[in-house]
Enzyme design. Structure first.
Site, short mmCIF file in Angstrom:
data_model
loop_
_atom_site.label_atom_id
_atom_site.label_comp_id
_atom_site.label_asym_id
_atom_site.label_seq_id
_atom_site.Cartn_x
_atom_site.Cartn_y
_atom_site.Cartn_z
N ASP A 41 -13.83 17.44 -100.35
CA ASP A 41 -12.86 17.39 -99.47
C ASP A 41 -12.76 16.51 -98.56
OD1 ASP A 41 -12.79 20.14 -100.86
OD2 ASP A 41 -14.01 21.02 -99.18
N GLU A 216 -3.22 24.95 -101.97
CA GLU A 216 -3.79 24.82 -100.80
C GLU A 216 -4.13 23.45 -100.43
OE1 GLU A 216 -8.19 26.35 -101.96
OE2 GLU A 216 -8.24 24.76 -103.40
#
Ligand code: FUB
Length: 456
Positions: A41, A216
């Site tokens: 991420d 997301e």
């Protein structure tokens, strides 16, 4: 014992956590960017002319803690680089145990972001609220503040009121207005107050971007007056990166296309950020390079990103080579190649049981070759080249400058033998500036190469 091994050993002991707060460690890498721990991420930001990456930190949790077969993240590190090939790990900047409102045993410090405002650095992170149940509804987003990008970061006593979800992303528009985006099945956004800690508008649900299939990880940026909402979306089997555009940071966004397709590795998540650094745009994302059998232990990567004339984003093809210029005097990991022959050239782990050791390049057919882009010889031509290699049969490796006539600059004989050794040969041509390197098997039946390094 090198620094990497030392740190791995240290990281295994709980008592060493404190020490890691103060250790900065430098590593040299292509894709993946960090070779001594799992990272995921990645949010890349430029602060004071230096590129910083704020990833999440996948771990194998201590026995009896965390969640089996799931994401486990207890803390965050921050990394920086000036040349995108040498990375400094500034150590741990925040631990789940130090966040007053968080469940200290949730191992849920998921995808973060960081932004600078008025000389302070605001680190946004999701985690599970103390006492909350399972599921993304138990998550909120907190803020920790520092005077420097490297921290130390001090977490706020409570999470942002009104926000339930994960994957915070902050965008500050040209007029100074900050926006917070996040996800919880859908993508949400709201204006932030000047204090960067509280919402200052109604929460908007971005229902115009695809709602079918999991979505997301929003990341918003602006270029030439176009606002880009980019996000991972499961359109088919796993997440791919997509985007929409608008003339307003609060949308509505028009869906435009795919930035990166599903990973061939089958890794279910992808999570990204997009940043301009020294006049080049980059996509930071992740895959499972160091954990091929378990896609919840991920590794961050970067590749260059380009736009069409009309502002559309060109699809990014993931590479091993990644980004940045590699010094000719560094150990050039040719297994992180830009291109290779279809036959007789393969990158495989040096030790399948310890992926952190990285890869080797196996050349096992006559004329098999590998190309490594952008090696910097500077103004002084090298005298010798060294290759760390081994070969059961012996072989010859030609080093060439990739170009119209692929000029040969050295031939290195790899002696027959089963053990790794370093073989040296003179460089027979004048080589300066940035050039692409070709490494070719010209005789022999099989040579394994760990790295190539030039000497001045
Ligand atoms: O890293 C945990 C979660 O996986 C992130 O928050 C999501 O974006 C996905 O990458």
């Amino acid at each position: 014992m090198n620094y990497k091994t030392l740190k791995r050993k240290i990281a295994k002991t709980k008592s060493a956590n404190l020490l890691i707060f103060f250790l900065t460690i430098n590593t040299f890498a292509q894709n993946p960017l960090i070779m001594d721990q799992f990272t995921a991420d990645p949010t890349a930001r430029v602060f004071d002319g230096k590129l910083y990456v704020f990833p999440s930190h996948d771990i194998v949790p201590p026995e009896g803690e965390g969640r089996a077969e799931w994401f486990n993240m207890a803390d965050y590190h921050v990394f920086s680089s000036e040349n995108l090939t040498e990375w400094t790990d500034h150590g741990k900047i925040l631990d789940q145990k130090d966040v007053p409102w968080a469940d200290p045993e949730a191992y849920s410090m998921w995808a973060p972001d960081a932004i600078a405002k008025n000389g302070q650095y605001y680190f946004y992170f999701p985690t599970r609220i103390r006492g909350a149940g399972d599921g993304e509804s138990g998550f909120s987003i907190g803020v920790a503040i520092a005077d420097k990008p490297e921290g130390p970061y001090k977490p706020q006593p409570s999470h942002i009121k009104g926000v339930e979800g994960i994957d915070p992303n902050i965008f500050i528009d040209k007029d100074g207005q900050a926006y917070l985006y996040w996800s919880r099945g859908k993508i949400y956004g709201a204006k932030l107050k000047e204090n960067m800690l509280d919402l200052n508008s109604e929460i908007k649900t971005f229902s115009e971007i695809p709602q079918k299939g999991h979505i997301e990880g929003p990341f918003v940026f602006e270029r030439n007056g176009i606002y880009y909402m980019t996000y991972p979306h499961v359109a088919n089997n796993t997440e791919r990166l997509e985007y929409g555009i608008s003339d307003n940071p609060m949308g509505p966004f028009t869906h435009k296309g795919v930035i990166m397709n599903e990973s061939p590795s089958g890794t279910w998540t992808n999570h990204h950020s997009i940043v301009k650094y020294e006049n080049q745009w980059y996509l930071f994302y992740h895959d499972n390079d160091l954990s091929p059998d378990f896609d919840k232990n991920r590794s961050i990567r970067a590749d260059s990103l380009f736009f069409e004339e009309n502002g559309n984003i060109k699809t990014v093809i993931p590479t091993h080579r990644g980004v940045g210029i590699t010094s000719s005097t560094a150990q050039i990991q040719i297994d992180r190649y830009s291109n290779k022959s279809n036959i007789g050239a393969a990158a495989v782990f040096l030790d399948r049981l310890d992926p952190f050791q990285g890869w080797k390049m196996v050349l096992n057919k006559p004329d098999a070759w590998v190309r490594y882009n952008q090696v910097d010889y500077d103004t002084e031509s090298p005298k010798n080249v060294k290759i760390r290699a081994r070969s059961l049969t012996g072989g010859t490796i030609a080093l060439k400058l990739a170009g119209q006539d692929n000029q040969e600059i050295s031939q290195v004989t790899i002696q027959k033998g089963g053990n790794w050794d370093v073989f040296t040969a003179p460089v027979k041509a004048e080589v300066t500036a940035v050039q692409d390197l070709l490494v070719e098997l010209t005789s022999g039946e099989g040579v394994e190469i760990d790295w190539v390094q030039f000497e001045k």
